[in-house]
Motif scaffolding. Structure first.
Motif, PDB file in Angstrom:
ATOM      1  N   SER A   1     -94.005  40.440 -34.965  1.00  0.00           N
ATOM      2  CA  SER A   1     -93.824  39.321 -34.051  1.00  0.00           C
ATOM      3  C   SER A   1     -92.598  38.540 -34.505  1.00  0.00           C
ATOM      4  N   VAL A   2     -91.909  37.927 -33.570  1.00  0.00           N
ATOM      5  CA  VAL A   2     -90.754  37.088 -33.892  1.00  0.00           C
ATOM      6  C   VAL A   2     -90.833  35.815 -33.057  1.00  0.00           C
ATOM      7  N   GLY A   3     -90.000  34.868 -33.419  1.00  0.00           N
ATOM      8  CA  GLY A   3     -89.881  33.647 -32.642  1.00  0.00           C
ATOM      9  C   GLY A   3     -88.447  33.461 -32.168  1.00  0.00           C
ATOM     10  N   ARG A   4     -88.287  32.986 -30.952  1.00  0.00           N
ATOM     11  CA  ARG A   4     -86.978  32.660 -30.386  1.00  0.00           C
ATOM     12  C   ARG A   4     -87.099  31.357 -29.609  1.00  0.00           C
ATOM     13  N   PHE A   5     -86.010  30.559 -29.620  1.00  0.00           N
ATOM     14  CA  PHE A   5     -86.029  29.319 -28.846  1.00  0.00           C
ATOM     15  C   PHE A   5     -85.087  29.370 -27.653  1.00  0.00           C
ATOM     16  N   THR A   6     -84.461  30.517 -27.419  1.00  0.00           N
ATOM     17  CA  THR A   6     -83.739  30.784 -26.167  1.00  0.00           C
ATOM     18  C   THR A   6     -84.136  32.188 -25.723  1.00  0.00           C
ATOM     19  N   PRO A   7     -83.938  32.523 -24.462  1.00  0.00           N
ATOM     20  CA  PRO A   7     -84.239  33.891 -24.024  1.00  0.00           C
ATOM     21  C   PRO A   7     -83.293  34.895 -24.682  1.00  0.00           C
ATOM     22  N   GLU A   8     -83.620  36.171 -24.553  1.00  0.00           N
ATOM     23  CA  GLU A   8     -82.685  37.217 -24.945  1.00  0.00           C
ATOM     24  C   GLU A   8     -81.590  37.299 -23.882  1.00  0.00           C
ATOM     25  N   PHE A   9     -80.344  37.214 -24.309  1.00  0.00           N
ATOM     26  CA  PHE A   9     -79.226  37.275 -23.370  1.00  0.00           C
ATOM     27  C   PHE A   9     -78.580  38.652 -23.417  1.00  0.00           C
ATOM     28  N   SER A  10     -77.987  39.050 -22.322  1.00  0.00           N
ATOM     29  CA  SER A  10     -77.252  40.315 -22.281  1.00  0.00           C
ATOM     30  C   SER A  10     -75.910  40.146 -22.990  1.00  0.00           C
ATOM     31  N   ASP A  11     -75.268  41.273 -23.308  1.00  0.00           N
ATOM     32  CA  ASP A  11     -73.991  41.243 -24.010  1.00  0.00           C
ATOM     33  C   ASP A  11     -72.892  40.577 -23.173  1.00  0.00           C
ATOM     34  N   SER A  12     -73.076  40.552 -21.856  1.00  0.00           N
ATOM     35  CA  SER A  12     -72.027  40.025 -20.966  1.00  0.00           C
ATOM     36  C   SER A  12     -72.125  38.523 -20.736  1.00  0.00           C
ATOM     37  N   VAL A  13     -73.106  37.864 -21.366  1.00  0.00           N
ATOM     38  CA  VAL A  13     -73.263  36.437 -21.128  1.00  0.00           C
ATOM     39  C   VAL A  13     -72.057  35.673 -21.665  1.00  0.00           C
ATOM     40  N   ASN A  14     -71.655  34.644 -20.944  1.00  0.00           N
ATOM     41  CA  ASN A  14     -70.550  33.772 -21.339  1.00  0.00           C
ATOM     42  C   ASN A  14     -71.103  32.679 -22.258  1.00  0.00           C
ATOM     43  N   LEU A  15     -70.760  32.745 -23.531  1.00  0.00           N
ATOM     44  CA  LEU A  15     -71.298  31.803 -24.508  1.00  0.00           C
ATOM     45  C   LEU A  15     -70.919  30.363 -24.176  1.00  0.00           C
ATOM     46  N   ASP A  16     -69.721  30.172 -23.601  1.00  0.00           N
ATOM     47  CA  ASP A  16     -69.272  28.814 -23.264  1.00  0.00           C
ATOM     48  C   ASP A  16     -70.120  28.175 -22.179  1.00  0.00           C
ATOM     49  N   SER A  17     -70.799  29.005 -21.419  1.00  0.00           N
ATOM     50  CA  SER A  17     -71.610  28.474 -20.321  1.00  0.00           C
ATOM     51  C   SER A  17     -72.983  27.996 -20.789  1.00  0.00           C
ATOM     52  N   LEU A  18     -73.319  28.269 -22.046  1.00  0.00           N
ATOM     53  CA  LEU A  18     -74.644  27.924 -22.555  1.00  0.00           C
ATOM     54  C   LEU A  18     -74.635  26.570 -23.259  1.00  0.00           C
ATOM     55  N   LYS A  19     -75.751  25.893 -23.213  1.00  0.00           N
ATOM     56  CA  LYS A  19     -75.915  24.615 -23.888  1.00  0.00           C
ATOM     57  C   LYS A  19     -76.541  24.821 -25.271  1.00  0.00           C
ATOM     58  N   ILE A  20     -76.268  23.903 -26.166  1.00  0.00           N
ATOM     59  CA  ILE A  20     -76.881  23.947 -27.490  1.00  0.00           C
ATOM     60  C   ILE A  20     -78.336  23.511 -27.385  1.00  0.00           C
ATOM     61  N   ILE A  21     -79.207  24.335 -27.927  1.00  0.00           N
ATOM     62  CA  ILE A  21     -80.652  24.075 -27.912  1.00  0.00           C
ATOM     63  C   ILE A  21     -81.123  23.801 -29.340  1.00  0.00           C
ATOM     64  N   THR A  22     -81.983  22.814 -29.481  1.00  0.00           N
ATOM     65  CA  THR A  22     -82.552  22.484 -30.788  1.00  0.00           C
ATOM     66  C   THR A  22     -84.040  22.819 -30.800  1.00  0.00           C
TER      67      THR A  22
END
Length: 481
Positions: free
Chosen positions: A192-213
């Motif tokens: 089992s693992v934990g993540r606080f954002t979904p799994e994104f594809s390789d093509s996702v634009n990192l600049d379009s994402l917000k910082i999550i805490t």
């Protein structure tokens, strides 16, 4: 006008019904028959003739030598074995090859030293909440040294006696045994693992994402055994970090560390050494893309670490669902010397015939062979299923094919060079679960131990384990002298 029946006609009708029912009982001696996919139940021959009665198990005589009192201090951890009773050797059995592997493991355990020896206890819901593992861990750590509960999941969903963990609401749990699953199967060794954002594809634009805490907070449980509370460090295990992730660590609500995780996608560890006694520690993450949090290990400086890895609903056939290369990397890194595999509760109720028994044991054998491939020098112990009851003609009885399943598991485990502990026999054998329920040692589901029952069952395993330790150690000592 209502027809009147004469007494001899009523007697003939009753006699005819008894004859029909008798013929059915003769034709279907088991008392059950599948017809067009539906199971019909009748009076069985055994019930009719009263040939078979539920076995009565005397737990008082069975447990007369079982001592579950705790020993918190051992003057010579690697010397004389303390706090166990000589048990029936048949409860823990192994082949000649298994004996040699077991002796080698005991030598490593006896040698001790500064290196940790890790024991992974995999199991189904019978071990969740650390009910079984906690008792065994206390026994082994007081005997051979070590402290801390070892690995804990990134997101714990079971009530656990050893530690208290809380996580932020945006932490999502991914498992390979039910529920939401990872697309890349990189679960590590906790499954089992934990993540606080979904799994994104390789093509996702990192600049379009917000910082999550997100955050995780852990502290010793108030019911934890003494050695489990004595951990000196908390190590974060993570992988698949492909974006920058800031980490803040708080000790008793005071910020004591600020750092960042390595974002190359590989498996890494981040160790935080506690400044004093274990208290409330908080890991806070800030990132646009979550890494896979594989779990945390709460360990001492050396000795034995015993990890509880419970997988509710699993039959132990999980190695084909995880990234084996990542698992091997962690097994090697963590010096895993013993795998304890405790499954069966999710297999036995669905076994309908001998073909199912053979198939189930064959699948499980594949899992044990995978362990041998991933960690060739490690020892394997299979703790067989406990007695389990199902309603048979209005009585709780042992599942009919459970004894055969136990026998086949034992033979298979010995064939692959492992050791088999017969929990079914340790409980008292056929129909023992009813007595355990009546004594408050098992729940009303007639499957799971209560906390008290888990301690007794685990002590029986520990007795058999340490009996083997003493026997094999004595032979090695005589060879050296």
């Amino acid at each position: 006008m209502q027809k009147e029946y004469k007494p001899f006609q009523i007697v003939l009708f009753i006699l005819a019904c008894l004859i029909v029912l008798g013929l059915i009982t003769y034709a279907v001696p088991a008392g059950r028959k599948d017809i067009f996919g539906y199971e019909f139940r009748f009076l069985s021959q055994n019930k009719l003739l009263k040939n078979e009665k539920r076995h009565e198990v005397n737990l008082d005589s069975l447990f007369v030598d079982v001592d579950t009192s705790m020993v918190d201090e051992v003057e010579n951890p690697h010397g004389k074995v303390k706090n166990f009773k000589i048990s029936d050797g048949d409860l823990l059995s192994y082949s000649k090859n298994g004996k040699e592997r077991f002796a080698a493991f005991f030598n490593r355990l006896r040698a001790g030293g500064s290196d940790k020896i890790r024991i992974l206890h995999y199991g189904d819901s019978q071990i969740e909440g650390d009910r079984v593992t906690a008792f065994l861990r206390q026994r082994l750590q007081t005997q051979f040294g070590g402290s801390g509960p070892g690995f804990i999941p990134a997101v714990n969903v079971y009530e656990t006696i050893t530690f208290t963990q809380t996580v932020s609401e945006n932490f999502q749990r991914y498992t390979n045994f039910g529920g939401q699953q990872l697309s890349n199967k990189r679960y590590g060794i906790m499954n089992s693992v934990g993540r606080f954002t979904p799994e994104f594809s390789d093509s996702v634009n990192l600049d379009s994402l917000k910082i999550i805490t997100a955050w995780m907070e852990v502290e010793p449980g108030f019911r934890a055994y003494s050695t489990a509370k004595g951990y000196k460090s908390i190590t974060l295990h993570y992988s698949d970090a492909f974006a920058g992730c800031e980490l803040k660590i708080y000790n008793n609500e005071e910020l004591v560390k600020t750092d960042s995780l390595i974002s190359d996608g590989k498996y890494h560890k981040y160790k935080f050494t506690l400044p004093g006694a274990a208290g409330k520690v908080k890991f806070e993450y800030s990132a646009k893309m979550s890494p896979n949090i594989l779990g945390y290990s709460l360990d001492g400086d050396g000795g034995v670490q015993v990890d509880n890895i419970a997988m509710r609903g699993s039959s132990g056939t999980f190695f084909g669902k995880i990234d084996n290369s990542l698992a091997k990397q962690i097994y090697d890194d963590q010096n895993v010397e013993l795998f304890i595999m405790q499954f069966g509760g999710n297999s036995v109720p669905y076994i309908k015939d001998t073909v199912d028994v053979e198939q189930s044991v064959s699948y499980f054998k594949g899992q044990l062979n995978t362990i041998k491939r991933l960690r060739p020098n490690a020892m394997i112990i299979v703790i067989g299923p406990s007695d389990m009851s199902t309603l048979i003609e209005a009585e709780y009885r042992t599942y009919p094919l459970l004894p055969l399943y136990v026998d086949k598991l034992r033979k298979m485990t010995k064939e692959i060079g492992g050791a088999y502990f017969d929990m079914y026999a340790a409980m008292g054998g056929e129909d023992a679960m009813v007595a355990w329920v009546e004594k408050g040692l098992a729940g009303q589901d007639y499957v799971h131990f209560t906390l008290k029952g888990a301690s007794i069952a685990t002590q029986k395993f520990y007795d058999a384990f340490m009996t083997s330790y003493n026997k094999l150690k004595t032979k090695n000592d005589s060879k050296e002298n």
